[in-house]
Design a protein around this motif. Sequence first.
Motif, PDB file in Angstrom:
ATOM      1  N   GLY A  34       0.824  -1.209   0.000  1.00  0.00           N
ATOM      2  CA  GLY A  34       0.000   0.000   0.000  1.00  0.00           C
ATOM      3  C   GLY A  34       0.854   1.254   0.000  1.00  0.00           C
ATOM      4  O   GLY A  34       0.575   2.206  -0.735  1.00  0.00           O
ATOM      5  N   LEU A  35       1.898   1.262   0.820  1.00  0.00           N
ATOM      6  CA  LEU A  35       2.787   2.421   0.860  1.00  0.00           C
ATOM      7  C   LEU A  35       3.532   2.592  -0.462  1.00  0.00           C
ATOM      8  O   LEU A  35       3.720   3.718  -0.928  1.00  0.00           O
ATOM      9  CB  LEU A  35       3.783   2.286   2.014  1.00  0.00           C
ATOM     10  N   ALA A  36       3.944   1.482  -1.059  1.00  0.00           N
ATOM     11  CA  ALA A  36       4.670   1.548  -2.331  1.00  0.00           C
ATOM     12  C   ALA A  36       3.799   2.096  -3.455  1.00  0.00           C
ATOM     13  O   ALA A  36       4.306   2.675  -4.422  1.00  0.00           O
ATOM     14  CB  ALA A  36       5.209   0.170  -2.710  1.00  0.00           C
ATOM     15  N   ALA A  37       2.494   1.927  -3.343  1.00  0.00           N
ATOM     16  CA  ALA A  37       1.578   2.421  -4.375  1.00  0.00           C
ATOM     17  C   ALA A  37       1.368   3.932  -4.292  1.00  0.00           C
ATOM     18  O   ALA A  37       0.860   4.536  -5.235  1.00  0.00           O
ATOM     19  CB  ALA A  37       0.233   1.703  -4.259  1.00  0.00           C
ATOM     20  N   LEU A  38       1.752   4.536  -3.179  1.00  0.00           N
ATOM     21  CA  LEU A  38       1.617   5.983  -3.025  1.00  0.00           C
ATOM     22  C   LEU A  38       2.717   6.717  -3.783  1.00  0.00           C
ATOM     23  O   LEU A  38       3.789   6.149  -4.032  1.00  0.00           O
ATOM     24  CB  LEU A  38       1.721   6.355  -1.541  1.00  0.00           C
ATOM     25  N   VAL A  44       6.988   8.088   1.806  1.00  0.00           N
ATOM     26  CA  VAL A  44       8.043   8.401   2.778  1.00  0.00           C
ATOM     27  C   VAL A  44       7.429   9.001   4.039  1.00  0.00           C
ATOM     28  O   VAL A  44       7.758   8.594   5.161  1.00  0.00           O
ATOM     29  CB  VAL A  44       9.095   9.353   2.164  1.00  0.00           C
ATOM     30  N   ALA A  45       6.524   9.956   3.870  1.00  0.00           N
ATOM     31  CA  ALA A  45       5.892  10.597   5.026  1.00  0.00           C
ATOM     32  C   ALA A  45       5.090   9.577   5.842  1.00  0.00           C
ATOM     33  O   ALA A  45       5.156   9.567   7.076  1.00  0.00           O
ATOM     34  CB  ALA A  45       5.001  11.747   4.574  1.00  0.00           C
ATOM     35  N   ALA A  46       4.357   8.708   5.167  1.00  0.00           N
ATOM     36  CA  ALA A  46       3.545   7.711   5.869  1.00  0.00           C
ATOM     37  C   ALA A  46       4.430   6.707   6.603  1.00  0.00           C
ATOM     38  O   ALA A  46       4.160   6.365   7.763  1.00  0.00           O
ATOM     39  CB  ALA A  46       2.626   6.993   4.887  1.00  0.00           C
ATOM     40  N   MET A  47       5.491   6.242   5.959  1.00  0.00           N
ATOM     41  CA  MET A  47       6.375   5.265   6.614  1.00  0.00           C
ATOM     42  C   MET A  47       7.070   5.895   7.806  1.00  0.00           C
ATOM     43  O   MET A  47       7.222   5.254   8.851  1.00  0.00           O
ATOM     44  CB  MET A  47       7.398   4.707   5.621  1.00  0.00           C
ATOM     45  N   ALA A  53       5.262   5.923  15.271  1.00  0.00           N
ATOM     46  CA  ALA A  53       4.157   5.364  16.049  1.00  0.00           C
ATOM     47  C   ALA A  53       4.494   3.981  16.604  1.00  0.00           C
ATOM     48  O   ALA A  53       3.967   3.588  17.647  1.00  0.00           O
ATOM     49  CB  ALA A  53       2.896   5.300  15.186  1.00  0.00           C
ATOM     50  N   ALA A  54       5.366   3.249  15.933  1.00  0.00           N
ATOM     51  CA  ALA A  54       5.714   1.894  16.375  1.00  0.00           C
ATOM     52  C   ALA A  54       6.483   1.896  17.690  1.00  0.00           C
ATOM     53  O   ALA A  54       6.402   0.939  18.457  1.00  0.00           O
ATOM     54  CB  ALA A  54       6.524   1.181  15.290  1.00  0.00           C
ATOM     55  N   VAL A  55       7.214   2.948  17.943  1.00  0.00           N
ATOM     56  CA  VAL A  55       8.040   3.004  19.149  1.00  0.00           C
ATOM     57  C   VAL A  55       7.185   3.530  20.309  1.00  0.00           C
ATOM     58  O   VAL A  55       7.438   4.590  20.872  1.00  0.00           O
ATOM     59  CB  VAL A  55       9.299   3.869  18.920  1.00  0.00           C
ATOM     60  N   ASN A 112      15.151   2.649   8.460  1.00  0.00           N
ATOM     61  CA  ASN A 112      14.157   3.603   8.978  1.00  0.00           C
ATOM     62  C   ASN A 112      14.820   4.921   9.358  1.00  0.00           C
ATOM     63  O   ASN A 112      14.289   5.998   9.072  1.00  0.00           O
ATOM     64  CB  ASN A 112      13.441   3.027  10.195  1.00  0.00           C
ATOM     65  N   ASP A 113      15.962   4.834  10.028  1.00  0.00           N
ATOM     66  CA  ASP A 113      16.675   6.046  10.443  1.00  0.00           C
ATOM     67  C   ASP A 113      17.120   6.871   9.236  1.00  0.00           C
ATOM     68  O   ASP A 113      17.010   8.098   9.241  1.00  0.00           O
ATOM     69  CB  ASP A 113      17.885   5.687  11.316  1.00  0.00           C
ATOM     70  N   ALA A 114      17.599   6.191   8.196  1.00  0.00           N
ATOM     71  CA  ALA A 114      18.025   6.894   6.982  1.00  0.00           C
ATOM     72  C   ALA A 114      16.827   7.559   6.293  1.00  0.00           C
ATOM     73  O   ALA A 114      16.929   8.689   5.816  1.00  0.00           O
ATOM     74  CB  ALA A 114      18.719   5.932   6.021  1.00  0.00           C
TER      75      ALA A 114
END
Length: 159
Positions: A34-38, A44-47, A53-55, A112-114
């Motif tokens: 789903g993210l790749a389709a954006l 990038v903003a969503a990921m 949010a995961a942390v 993720n950090d990059a």
Amino acid sequence: MIDGPYLALTVLGVLGTGVTAGVFCAFSTFVMRGLAALPPAQGVAAMNAINKAAVRPAFMAVFLGTAVLAAVIAVVTSVVWPKDAAVELLLGSGLYLVGSFGVTVAANVPRNDALLRLEPGSAEAAGRWTAYVREWTAWNHVRTGAAAAAAVAYALALA
């Protein structure tokens, strides 16, 4: 048959590794697609938002708690070496600690950090997005499989 404290630890191990495998599986099977389709800026903003949010305590308690639990199971198994299921217990712990937790620390978090350092609408972010999705997802498949295999190993220890 495992009993006493081993039973409780192993049941918690099945639950923790299974829940973690499910979360990772969701990402591998539909979230990343789903993210790749954006458009890259939105992806990038969503990921980045997802990674922030995961942390939070809910996920971190399961993910890190299961790593601590796997380490405890491995240490206790190594010290006490129960007649039944030692191999399954050590295998489950190793799979989770190396294949799930270790891969997260060594492969997914650095990516993720990059990504977080990139401006979502920039040309650099757009250029890196496709590779990020491909690489992150490939490593996520590894940690999904490792967490699921750990759950199976712990479940077999209960048999």
